[in-house]
Design a protein around this motif. Structure first.
Motif, PDB file in Angstrom:
ATOM      1  N   ASP A 114       0.814  -1.212   0.000  1.00 19.27           N
ATOM      2  CA  ASP A 114       0.000   0.000   0.000  1.00 19.27           C
ATOM      3  C   ASP A 114       0.851   1.268   0.000  1.00 19.27           C
ATOM      4  N   ASP A 115       2.002   1.264   0.730  1.00 19.10           N
ATOM      5  CA  ASP A 115       2.825   2.478   0.738  1.00 19.10           C
ATOM      6  C   ASP A 115       3.531   2.689  -0.603  1.00 19.10           C
ATOM      7  N   ASP A 116       3.911   1.580  -1.268  1.00 24.45           N
ATOM      8  CA  ASP A 116       4.515   1.739  -2.601  1.00 24.45           C
ATOM      9  C   ASP A 116       3.488   2.223  -3.615  1.00 24.45           C
ATOM     10  N   LEU A 117       2.268   1.714  -3.522  1.00 27.05           N
ATOM     11  CA  LEU A 117       1.235   2.170  -4.459  1.00 27.05           C
ATOM     12  C   LEU A 117       0.856   3.625  -4.215  1.00 27.05           C
ATOM     13  N   SER A 118       0.827   4.032  -2.950  1.00 24.06           N
ATOM     14  CA  SER A 118       0.532   5.447  -2.659  1.00 24.06           C
ATOM     15  C   SER A 118       1.667   6.359  -3.167  1.00 24.06           C
ATOM     16  N   LEU A 158      -6.156   6.082  -0.878  1.00 29.32           N
ATOM     17  CA  LEU A 158      -5.811   4.888  -1.638  1.00 29.32           C
ATOM     18  C   LEU A 158      -6.667   3.687  -1.199  1.00 29.32           C
ATOM     19  N   HIS A 159      -6.839   3.501   0.086  1.00 28.41           N
ATOM     20  CA  HIS A 159      -7.664   2.391   0.580  1.00 28.41           C
ATOM     21  C   HIS A 159      -9.122   2.558   0.169  1.00 28.41           C
ATOM     22  N   ARG A 160      -9.600   3.780   0.105  1.00 19.81           N
ATOM     23  CA  ARG A 160     -10.988   4.016  -0.307  1.00 19.81           C
ATOM     24  C   ARG A 160     -11.197   3.622  -1.771  1.00 19.81           C
ATOM     25  N   THR A 170      -0.542  -4.233   4.064  1.00 19.08           N
ATOM     26  CA  THR A 170      -1.550  -4.579   3.053  1.00 19.08           C
ATOM     27  C   THR A 170      -0.907  -4.593   1.669  1.00 19.08           C
ATOM     28  N   TYR A 171      -1.203  -5.658   0.922  1.00 17.19           N
ATOM     29  CA  TYR A 171      -0.713  -5.821  -0.443  1.00 17.19           C
ATOM     30  C   TYR A 171      -1.916  -5.932  -1.386  1.00 17.19           C
ATOM     31  N   TYR A 172      -1.744  -5.422  -2.609  1.00 17.14           N
ATOM     32  CA  TYR A 172      -2.776  -5.478  -3.648  1.00 17.14           C
ATOM     33  C   TYR A 172      -2.216  -6.214  -4.860  1.00 17.14           C
ATOM     34  N   TYR A 173      -3.060  -7.062  -5.430  1.00 16.89           N
ATOM     35  CA  TYR A 173      -2.710  -7.775  -6.654  1.00 16.89           C
ATOM     36  C   TYR A 173      -4.011  -8.118  -7.382  1.00 16.89           C
ATOM     37  N   PRO A 211       9.989  -4.345  -8.600  1.00 11.88           N
ATOM     38  CA  PRO A 211      10.210  -3.416  -7.478  1.00 11.88           C
ATOM     39  C   PRO A 211       9.939  -1.972  -7.877  1.00 11.88           C
ATOM     40  N   VAL A 212       9.553  -1.197  -6.881  1.00 16.75           N
ATOM     41  CA  VAL A 212       9.273   0.232  -7.082  1.00 16.75           C
ATOM     42  C   VAL A 212      10.557   1.008  -6.794  1.00 16.75           C
TER      43      VAL A 212
END
Length: 409
Positions: free
Chosen positions: A40-44, A54-56, A86-89, A206-207
């Motif tokens: 979540d922090d990398d996506l933000s 982002l979570h919303r 939290t991870y998203y895929y 990787p970001v």
């Protein structure tokens, strides 16, 4: 996999690219397709937005089944307690199923709202703006001018393209969603590989962050609350189990001996000193009470012989008591029989004595009194003799049958 990714991108741009929906939904889907799995922090950081927003947005995509969420505990450097990250895929199998479901419901909704050809209003009045179906204008027709309006008798205009009817809406929708309906059969003909979190994280890109926004490294913490049979979890259970089966119900001889030695050792350690057991002045010895703690099991074992002896004594006492009562009852019965025999004999003797009465003295005294009275008084002055009722004593059986005797006095 490329065909599935292309379908997900197209669906995101088709259904999530409206003025009422935030366009960042499409950017998040593109980022997950490129990086496979993102924290979540990398996506933000990539989206340049805070975690709350982002979570919303990701919650909306999760409800649409276009992405999946995975949470696992991680321990950062310098911290003692792990935190959940939290991870998203994207799970492409679930995303394809969700797209099929959405297209199916759209088609059903459009077919339900379509009007049949018999209800299509093709005739319109240019004066009163009335609309009529073909069945409604058949009863009012002018042979020269054609169909006329029921309200103002104006000539009606025939325009079949003014209002679409039948399955025209469904046809238009199918034309707009043709890229989806053409791709779904191709995906059904092939096997879409399963994209779980482990697979997506293993293939994640990787970001790259700048020097001012570096993320603190973290270590994955294996959760011990989960069952150890799950794939990938460390097996922390016992390696072997030893079971000892004995035929004896109670403790063995070795256990009894060890228990006795333990009690003796405790008794020795708790023994009173010599100056406490023996007087230093007179030399007399005193028996000290044992300070050995007595357990409940020991008390029960000590009480068992005493309880058995008490039960035996009580049973003997009860037996003796019943025998004594039986003897007393027998003596009492014999005594009552003897008293009854004595009373019968005394009653018989009393009856015999009362049956005969000597009345000679009584008669002589009465005669003497009469002679004395006649000597002093005349025969005219003497009152007549009185009669007195005298009951003769008799037996109990014959008392009711005997007459009453009267005697002159």
């Amino acid at each position: 996999m490329d065909l599935a990714q292309q379908l997900v991108r197209s669906v995101a741009r088709t259904f999530l690219n409206s003025p009422t929906i935030d366009t960042r939904h499409v950017l998040i889907v593109d980022a997950l397709i490129i990086h496979s799995a993102l924290r979540d922090d990398d996506l933000s950081y990539l989206m340049s937005m805070n975690l709350k927003d982002l979570h919303r947005i990701c919650a909306r995509l999760r409800d649409e089944r276009l992405l999946q969420v995975h949470v696992r505990p991680e321990l950062r450097e310098g911290q003692q307690r792990p935190t959940n990250r939290t991870y998203y895929y994207i799970d492409y199998r679930q995303a394809i199923d969700a797209i099929k479901w959405r297209v199916y419901h759209l088609d059903k909704a459009v077919q339900g709202n379509a009007k049949p050809a018999s209800e299509k209003k093709e005739y319109f009045c240019s004066r009163c703006k009335a609309e009529w179906t073909q069945m409604e204008v058949l009863d009012k027709v002018d042979p020269v001018r054609g169909f006329t309006c029921h309200r103002c008798d104006n000539i009606l205009v025939f325009d079949p393209e003014r209002e679409a009817g039948g399955h025209e809406h469904s046809t238009k929708l199918n034309n707009q969603l043709r890229f989806i309906t053409d791709t779904l059969p191709k995906l059904d003909a092939m096997v879409v590989p399963e994209n779980t979190f482990d697979t997506a994280y293993a293939a994640a890109r990787p970001v790259i962050r700048d020097a001012t926004n570096q993320a603190a490294p973290s270590i994955v913490v294996e959760s011990m609350a989960k069952p150890t049979a799950v794939k990938g979890m460390a097996n922390t259970g016992p390696q072997s189990i030893a079971v000892d089966i004995t035929e004896l119900e109670g403790p063995t001889e070795a256990e009894k001996k060890a228990e006795q030695e333990r009690k003796e050792k405790i008794a020795q350690s708790n023994a009173l000193p010599a100056w406490h057991l023996q007087s230093t002045v007179t030399g007399a010895s005193y028996g000290g009470a044992s300070t050995l703690p007595i357990t409940k099991a020991d008390e029960e074992e000590e009480k068992k012989p005493a309880d058995q002896a008490d039960d035996t004594m009580r049973s003997e006492e009860v037996t003796n008591l019943f025998e004594m009562l039986a003897r007393q009852q027998a003596e009492e019965a014999r005594r009552k029989e003897a008293e009854a025999d004595d009373s019968d004999e005394e009653d018989a003797e009393d009856d015999e004595e009362e049956e005969f009465e000597d009345i000679t003295n009584n008669a002589s005294s009465i005669g003497e009194k009469r002679r004395a009275s006649t000597a002093t008084t005349s025969a005219a002055d003497t009152p007549p003799p009185k009669k007195v009722k005298v009951e003769e004593p008799a037996d109990e059986a014959d008392s009711d049958d005997e007459d009453v005797a009267f005697e002159d006095v």
